[in-house]
Design a protein around this motif. Structure first.
Motif, PDB file in Angstrom:
ATOM      1  N   ALA A  16      11.625  13.954  16.015  1.00 14.81           N
ATOM      2  CA  ALA A  16      10.759  13.431  17.062  1.00 14.81           C
ATOM      3  C   ALA A  16      11.002  14.187  18.352  1.00 14.81           C
ATOM      4  O   ALA A  16      12.077  14.709  18.601  1.00 14.81           O
ATOM      5  N   ALA A  17       9.974  14.228  19.191  1.00 10.62           N
ATOM      6  CA  ALA A  17      10.064  14.989  20.439  1.00 10.62           C
ATOM      7  C   ALA A  17      11.205  14.490  21.294  1.00 10.62           C
ATOM      8  O   ALA A  17      11.351  13.300  21.516  1.00 10.62           O
ATOM      9  N   GLY A  18      12.004  15.450  21.796  1.00 11.53           N
ATOM     10  CA  GLY A  18      13.080  15.110  22.718  1.00 11.53           C
ATOM     11  C   GLY A  18      14.322  14.567  22.059  1.00 11.53           C
ATOM     12  O   GLY A  18      15.272  14.209  22.742  1.00 11.53           O
ATOM     13  N   GLU A  19      14.336  14.492  20.687  1.00 11.20           N
ATOM     14  CA  GLU A  19      15.502  13.936  19.993  1.00 11.20           C
ATOM     15  C   GLU A  19      16.250  15.040  19.266  1.00 11.20           C
ATOM     16  O   GLU A  19      15.676  16.041  18.854  1.00 11.20           O
ATOM     17  N   ASP A  47       7.260   3.635   7.129  1.00 10.12           N
ATOM     18  CA  ASP A  47       6.422   4.731   7.609  1.00 10.12           C
ATOM     19  C   ASP A  47       6.954   5.291   8.924  1.00 10.12           C
ATOM     20  O   ASP A  47       6.970   6.514   9.150  1.00 10.12           O
ATOM     21  N   THR A  48       7.374   4.410   9.811  1.00 13.08           N
ATOM     22  CA  THR A  48       7.903   4.857  11.100  1.00 13.08           C
ATOM     23  C   THR A  48       9.211   5.610  10.923  1.00 13.08           C
ATOM     24  O   THR A  48       9.466   6.612  11.603  1.00 13.08           O
ATOM     25  N   LYS A 133       8.573  -5.688  16.908  1.00 10.92           N
ATOM     26  CA  LYS A 133       7.790  -5.146  15.793  1.00 10.92           C
ATOM     27  C   LYS A 133       6.476  -4.536  16.261  1.00 10.92           C
ATOM     28  O   LYS A 133       6.035  -3.505  15.752  1.00 10.92           O
ATOM     29  N   GLY A 134       5.841  -5.165  17.233  1.00  8.86           N
ATOM     30  CA  GLY A 134       4.537  -4.696  17.662  1.00  8.86           C
ATOM     31  C   GLY A 134       4.585  -3.416  18.463  1.00  8.86           C
ATOM     32  O   GLY A 134       3.540  -2.862  18.809  1.00  8.86           O
ATOM     33  N   GLN A 135       5.765  -2.923  18.786  1.00 12.15           N
ATOM     34  CA  GLN A 135       5.893  -1.708  19.598  1.00 12.15           C
ATOM     35  C   GLN A 135       6.696  -0.634  18.874  1.00 12.15           C
ATOM     36  O   GLN A 135       7.277   0.257  19.501  1.00 12.15           O
ATOM     37  N   GLY A 140      11.270   5.638  19.509  1.00 13.07           N
ATOM     38  CA  GLY A 140      12.074   4.461  19.826  1.00 13.07           C
ATOM     39  C   GLY A 140      12.934   4.020  18.665  1.00 13.07           C
ATOM     40  O   GLY A 140      14.110   3.674  18.843  1.00 13.07           O
ATOM     41  N   LEU A 141      12.365   4.011  17.443  1.00 10.55           N
ATOM     42  CA  LEU A 141      13.140   3.578  16.285  1.00 10.55           C
ATOM     43  C   LEU A 141      14.273   4.568  15.977  1.00 10.55           C
ATOM     44  O   LEU A 141      15.409   4.156  15.712  1.00 10.55           O
TER      45      LEU A 141
END
Length: 412
Positions: A16-19, A47-48, A133-135, A140-141
């Motif tokens: 992921a970007a920046g990680e 999936d995430t 969950k909704g975000q 972030g994960l």
């Protein structure tokens, strides 16, 4: 169990970007356990996870009951992604159960959009992070999992360091009680004392010794060994050593002194089985004898320049072995000029010395002692200990604690 129509999937394609890239945790996959009772939410998390770029292997279960085998069996997951609402079990009890089963795992809690307070409560209760969950999104994960695992590792390292410091402080307290300075004023007495802890014992064991001179000029010595290891044995060793010195200074001698020590041991441990082996010695000033009492303890050495002999005068039962039935008596042992007694605990000869499990035993210890019998007391004790340690070095080192007292008179 997996989400419907999905095969187990591992690492994603790009970080992921920046990680940081996959290598942040090394070459091995992160073991992730997803505990979620809603198949749709489980599918979203998987999936995430794929899009985070983390190298991982994820297992999905629907309930705490399904999670327990994965958490309780080693090596267990590196990270648990946990829904706090699982059927009949909801809220912090879910988290507490997971932490009980897998205290070494990092935990990231999943909450609803309006449950920030619940997420913070979960972190206060032991989780490393929480996410709504909704975000859920890959950055972030992935960040939450990385930091959760890293925080858990830091917490464990800090806890281990704190435990090590506490053990060191406890050792210092026990050492002060178990290993006193000889209380002797007569310049003619020479006394050399040593203590070595056995392998893998974070605390000193129950071996103890003491040397004390009374007002009549007699010198009294004790070497003892409490059965077992650890804080309880060490604490009992301290109690017995202090009691022995107090009784000697109060004028108590011989078998009656040992009877009182047995009464103390029984009172301290009630119905619990516990026994102590010990040897006491009294050296009258100006006499070529030692008055020796053995209670279940092995023999000792007589060391003169160029000579070492193993001596085993008659003895009685170990203290506490059969309370009330001990019959302990002092025996006189001649001490020609220049001869000292060498008292020691069984850790000095019980170390393993070959792959078949053979131990040094007293015969091997006598052989080592005779090789160094020409040394003066300080060098003699040091050389014997060094050879015993070297003999067992390839097989784990000293199997038990070792206490040694080399004591005798200078001059005729």
């Amino acid at each position: 169990m997996r989400p419907p129509d999905r095969a187990a999937r591992g690492a994603g394609t790009e970080p992921a970007a920046g990680e940081p890239a996959d290598g942040v945790f090394g070459a091995e996959e992160l073991r992730i356990l997803l505990v979620e009772d809603d198949p749709g939410d489980a599918l979203l998390v998987e999936d995430t996870l794929i899009d985070t770029g983390l190298k991982h292997d994820v297992t999905w279960v629907r309930s705490l009951a399904d999670a327990e085998p994965h958490l309780a069996a080693g090596p267990g997951p590196d990270c648990v992604i946990l829904d706090l609402h699982l059927g009949d079990v909801r809220g912090l009890p879910v988290l507490r159960r997971v932490l009980e089963w897998a205290p070494g795992a990092a935990v990231v809690v999943l909450t609803g959009l309006a449950e920030a307070q619940a997420g913070m409560a979960a972190v206060a209760a032991g989780a490393q992070d929480y996410l709504a969950k909704g975000q859920l999104e890959p950055d972030g994960l992935g960040r939450a999992i990385r930091y959760a695992v890293q925080r858990r590792q830091v917490q464990q390292a800090v806890a281990a360091l704190q435990a090590q410091r506490m053990r060191a402080q406890e050792n210092a307290r026990l050492e002060h009680g178990l290993l006193p300075r000889p209380r002797v004023g007569n310049p003619r007495l020479r006394a050399v004392t040593r203590y070595l802890p056995g392998r893998a014992h974070s605390l000193l064991g129950g071996d103890f010794y003491d040397v004390v001179e009374t007002a009549d000029g007699h010198v009294h010595v004790v070497v003892g060994d409490v059965a077992g290891h650890g804080p309880a044995s060490a604490a009992l060793g301290v109690s017995l050593r202090v009691a022995w010195r107090s009784l000697v200074l109060a004028g108590m001698r011989g078998g009656r002194l040992v009877e009182l020590l047995e009464e103390l041991l029984v009172a301290e441990h009630g119905g619990a089985e516990m026994f102590v082996t010990l040897t006491t010695v009294t050296l009258p000033p100006g006499e070529r004898v030692a008055r020796v009492l053995r209670a279940g303890h092995h023999g000792f050495f007589l060391h003169a320049p160029g000579e070492v002999a193993l001596v085993e005068p008659p003895g009685g039962l170990a203290v506490g072995m059969v309370p009330g039935l001990g019959d302990w008596r002092e025996e006189e042992v001649r001490l020609p000029d220049g001869t000292s007694l060498v008292l020691f605990t069984d850790g000095l000869f019980e170390g393993q010395i070959d792959p078949e499990g053979r131990r040094l035993d007293l015969t091997g210890l006598v052989r080592i002692a005779r090789e160094h019998c020409h040394h003066p007391p300080e060098d003699f004790v040091g050389a014997v200990l060094a050879d015993v340690e070297a003999a067992s070095a390839d097989h784990g080192g000293l199997a038990d604690d070792v206490a040694v007292v080399h004591v005798g008179w200078d001059g005729p």
